[in-house]
Design an enzyme around this catalytic site. Structure first.
Site, PDB file in Angstrom:
ATOM      1  N   CYS A 113       0.807  -1.222   0.000  1.00  0.00           N
ATOM      2  CA  CYS A 113       0.000   0.000   0.000  1.00  0.00           C
ATOM      3  C   CYS A 113       0.842   1.275   0.000  1.00  0.00           C
ATOM      4  O   CYS A 113       0.368   2.331  -0.414  1.00  0.00           O
ATOM      5  CB  CYS A 113      -0.956   0.001   1.194  1.00  0.00           C
ATOM      6  N   HIS A 249      -3.717   7.129   2.188  1.00  0.00           N
ATOM      7  CA  HIS A 249      -4.056   5.783   1.734  1.00  0.00           C
ATOM      8  C   HIS A 249      -5.463   5.465   2.216  1.00  0.00           C
ATOM      9  O   HIS A 249      -5.785   5.637   3.394  1.00  0.00           O
ATOM     10  CB  HIS A 249      -3.053   4.786   2.298  1.00  0.00           C
ATOM     11  N   ASN A 279     -10.183  -0.227  -0.376  1.00  0.00           N
ATOM     12  CA  ASN A 279      -8.725  -0.144  -0.302  1.00  0.00           C
ATOM     13  C   ASN A 279      -8.137  -0.707  -1.592  1.00  0.00           C
ATOM     14  O   ASN A 279      -8.207  -1.908  -1.838  1.00  0.00           O
ATOM     15  CB  ASN A 279      -8.238  -0.936   0.915  1.00  0.00           C
TER      16      ASN A 279
END
Length: 322
Positions: A113, A249, A279
């Site tokens: 990520c 994020h 996500n």
């Protein structure tokens, strides 16, 4: 001085958009359960003809159009992904070919990520060195391909997508010029078992599935993200009050809220797309950045902080004057 300036952004999402209600028909979950714990309402899932490379290429084309440059003007492609099309070659080289670029530096970065932040720092260093002049920095993922769809604690959290920026080396006469002002990256491999994929070419010979201990990840994320944002602002010589926008994020709405409170930033300065995209790992920061630029929230001259944390753990932040 030479600075790396963001001259264009782009994003791409798979055609299929899946609501919580639709997901609840296949998984033991509910819209209420997902929204309460994560803030997620929708995610996009890649179809058979959609891959990390195709999504990355579409996002790159949009960024090139926004920057007003041709694909042939690019001499560096850095692609952040944890879900490459193949073990090798790098997915970046597939994007290069799809864009019709005959020759440029092209490689992948794997930091899950945080991958886009890692890719930004790598590209920034290469541009400021004078070796390359214009780069495509991309975050692209098809996380749906590594999810365990029988594990409701993880499969509801992720989606597929891509985001891209065009970075160009430009001379800046003063400290108030546009460009990347500071970056800060970290990694701590001791936490592998908290967020990982249980497969790989040299271990199981399989792709594997994502595994996560959510509570522990949440605790580390809030602490690490607030700290790295503060560090990056110190490097840039700025205070939290100087920040116009944070593009985080998009992991979990509760993490976004807790991180902004810990740093003393108002919630209305945080760009949130997790409700629409879930996500998307390395794609989430550039995807959210593109959304906020195209809807007019982020404007030229504003101070923007990008931040992310991912498996490993890896985490990082970048301060940019748009």
């Amino acid at each position: 001085m030479i600075r790396s300036v963001i001259t264009g952004t782009g994003s791409a999402l798979p055609i299929r958009r899946v609501s919580n209600a639709e997901l609840a028909q296949e998984v033991d979950t509910s819209d209420e359960w997902i929204v309460e714990r994560t803030g997620i309402r929708f995610r996009h899932i890649a179809g058979p003809n959609e891959t990390t490379a195709t999504l990355a290429t579409d996002a790159a084309k949009a960024a090139l159009a926004a920057a007003g440059v041709l694909a042939q003007d690019i001499d560096l492609i850095v692609l952040a992904t944890a879900t490459p099309d193949q073990t090798f070659p790098a997915t970046a080289t597939k994007v290069q070919a799809m864009l019709g670029i005959n020759d440029c530096v092209a490689f992948d970065v794997a930091a899950v990520c945080s991958g886009f932040l890692y890719a930004v720092q790598v590209a920034d260093a290469m541009l400021r060195s004078g070796v390359q002049r214009r780069a495509l920095v991309i975050g692209a993922e098809t996380f749906s391909r590594i999810l365990d769809w029988e594990d409701r604690t993880t499969c509801v959290l992720f989606g597929d997508g891509a985001g891209a920026i065009v970075l160009e080396a430009q001379e800046s006469a003063d400290d108030d010029g546009r460009g990347i002002l500071a970056t800060k990256l970290h990694a701590d491999g001791r936490h592998n078992e908290l967020l990982y994929v249980d497969g790989g070419p040299s271990t199981t010979g399989t792709v594997g599935k994502l595994r996560m201990k959510g509570r522990e990840v949440f605790r580390h994320a809030v602490t690490n993200l607030a700290a790295v944002m503060a560090e990056s602002l110190v490097i840039a010589g700025l205070e939290p009050g100087d920040v116009d926008w944070v593009v985080p994020h998009q992991a979990n709405a509760r993490i976004l809220d807790a991180t902004s409170r810990k740093l003393g930033l108002p919630a209305d300065k945080v760009i949130v797309t997790v409700d629409q995209h879930a996500n998307t790992s390395a794609a989430s920061v550039p995807l959210a950045l593109d959304v906020a630029i195209r809807d007019g929230r982020i404007k030229a001259g504003q101070i923007v902080v990008l931040e992310a944390m991912g498996g490993g753990f890896t985490w990082g932040a970048a301060v940019v004057r748009m």
